[in-house]
Enzyme design. Structure first.
Site, PDB file in Angstrom:
ATOM      1  N   SER A 215       0.937  -1.068   0.236  1.00  0.00           N
ATOM      2  CA  SER A 215      -0.174   0.145   0.007  1.00  0.00           C
ATOM      3  C   SER A 215       0.781   1.220  -0.039  1.00  0.00           C
ATOM      4  O   SER A 215       2.475   0.858   0.588  1.00  0.00           O
ATOM      5  CB  SER A 215      -0.607  -0.167   1.366  1.00  0.00           C
ATOM      6  OG  SER A 215      -1.681   1.079   1.595  1.00  0.00           O
TER       7      SER A 215
ATOM      8  N   TYR B 288      -2.716  -1.094  10.331  1.00  0.00           N
ATOM      9  CA  TYR B 288      -2.348  -1.095   8.865  1.00  0.00           C
ATOM     10  C   TYR B 288      -0.594  -0.282   8.385  1.00  0.00           C
ATOM     11  O   TYR B 288      -0.061  -1.339   7.854  1.00  0.00           O
ATOM     12  CB  TYR B 288      -3.588  -0.384   8.762  1.00  0.00           C
ATOM     13  CG  TYR B 288      -3.686  -1.083   6.655  1.00  0.00           C
ATOM     14  CD1 TYR B 288      -4.558  -1.801   6.760  1.00  0.00           C
ATOM     15  CD2 TYR B 288      -3.270  -0.077   5.733  1.00  0.00           C
ATOM     16  CE1 TYR B 288      -4.565  -2.168   4.529  1.00  0.00           C
ATOM     17  CE2 TYR B 288      -3.348  -0.017   4.336  1.00  0.00           C
ATOM     18  CZ  TYR B 288      -4.193  -1.043   4.844  1.00  0.00           C
ATOM     19  OH  TYR B 288      -4.394  -1.631   2.858  1.00  0.00           O
TER      20      TYR B 288
END
Ligand code: NAD
Length: 251
Positions: free
Chosen positions: A133, A146
Site C-alpha cells: 500500500s 495497518y
C-alpha cells in the site's frame, strides 16, 4: 496466454484488488486458486468463470494456511493480497483488531511464502507479488496496525527478494493508493468519527487529498501490473515496491 501451465494462488481474491489480479492472471492462462470469504454461490460462479478453484481458509489461522497450501499443490505465482483495515486513535485501538490486522496483512504472507518457496526453488522459477500500500511507504494517522503491517510487508519482500534472487524467483510489492473497494468504503464511517468529518469530506479531503490525480485507482490497473511482473522481461525487477497511487508518495 504466456502463463499457461503456471499455477497461481491469490489470497483475498473473492473481492476488490485480489479478484482483479486473479482475473488478469487467469486471462493469461494461469490456473488460479482463489481465496477469501463471500457468498458461496457467487464464489462458485467466479470459479466457473475463471476456471479456478477456491480455498476458504482464514489466513489469520496458521493451521488453515498450511491446509490451503498443501491442497493448492505447487504454486508458481504467489500473490499475498488479503488484507483488512481498522481506523482508530492508537489509545482506543482494539487490541484484538491489532493482532488480526498484523496476522492477516503481514504474518500470513510469511506462512504462504515459506510453504511455496521450496517448490519454486525446485523449478527454478517463481513470482511472489505482495499487495502492500502507499501506507508501506508513508503513514496516515489512526491506522497504526495497518501502517505497521504494510511497512513490515515491504521489509519482508525485500528480504525474500535477496534470498531467492539466484533461484529464478522474484519478490515485489505493489503499493496502491486508494482503490474503490469494500475495504475503502468500510473505513469511511470510522474515519468520519475519528476526524469529525462528513462522508464527502472524508472522500475528498482525506482519501483523495494526496492522490494527485484526484481519482481512485482501478483494480484492473493493479491486475495489469501483476501480469507484467510475471513476464520474463521482469526477471530483474526484484525487491521493488511499485507505487500505483496517482502520485501520492511522490510528494
Ligand atoms: P477487499 O475488502 O475488497 O478484499 C479483501 C479480500 O480479503 C476479500 O476477498 C476477503 O474475503 C479477504 N479476506 C478478508 N479477511 C480474510 C481472512 N481472514 N482470510 C482470508 N481472506 C480474507 O479489499 P481490497 O481493497 O481489495 O484490498 C486488497 C489488498 O489491497 C489488501 O491487502 C489491502 O490492504 C490492499 N490495499 C487496498 C487499497 C484500497 O484502496 N482498496 C489500497 C492499498 C492497498
Amino acid at each position: 496466454m504466456f502463463l499457461e501451465g503456471k499455477r497461481a494462488l491469490v489470497t483475498g481474491s473473492t473481492s476488490g484488488i485480489g479478484l482483479a489480479i486473479a482475473r488478469s492472471l487467469a486471462g493469461e492462462g494461469a490456473k488460479v486458486v482463489l481465496n477469501g470469504f463471500g457468498d458461496e454461490a457467487e464464489i462458485a460462479q467466479l470459479c466457473e468463470e475463471l476456471g479456478a478453484t477456491h480455498s476458504g481458509a482464514d489466513l489469520t489461522d496458521v493451521a488453515q494456511i498450511e491446509q490451503m497450501m498443501s491442497e493448492a499443490g505447487s504454486i508458481d505465482i504467489l500473490v499475498n493480497n488479503a488484507g483488512m483495515q481498522h481506523v482508530s486513535p492508537v489509545e482506543d485501538f482494539p487490541v484484538a483488531k491489532w493482532d488480526t490486522i498484523i496476522a492477516l496483512n503481514l504474518t500470513a504472507a510469511f506462512h504462504t511464502t515459506r510453504l511455496a518457496v521450496p517448490g519454486m526453488k525446485e523449478k527454478g522459477w517463481g513470482r511472489i507479488i505482495n499487495t502492500a500500500s502507499a501506507h508501506s511507504k508513508v503513514a496516515s494517522p489512526f491506522k497504526s496496525a495497518y501502517n505497521s503491517a504494510k511497512h513490515g510487508l515491504d521489509g519482508f519482500t525485500k528480504t525474500i527478494a535477496l534470498e531467492l534472487a539466484e533461484h529464478g524467483v522474484t519478490a515485489n510489492c505493489i503499493s496502491p493508493g486508494y482503490v474503490w473497494t469494500p475495504l475503502v468504503e468500510n473505513q469511511i464511517p470510522d474515519t468520519m468519527k475519528a476526524r469529525g468529518l462528513t462522508r464527502e469530506q472524508v472522500i475528498n479531503d482525506v482519501l483523495l487529498v494526496k492522490q494527485a490525480t484526484k481519482k481512485f485507482v482501478q483494480p484492473e490497473e493493479i491486475g495489469a501490473l501483476a501480469v507484467f511482473l510475471c513476464r520474463d522481461e521482469a526477471q530483474n525487477v526484484n525487491g521493488a515496491n511499485w507505487s500505483v497511487d496517482g502520485g501520492w508518495t511522490a510528494e
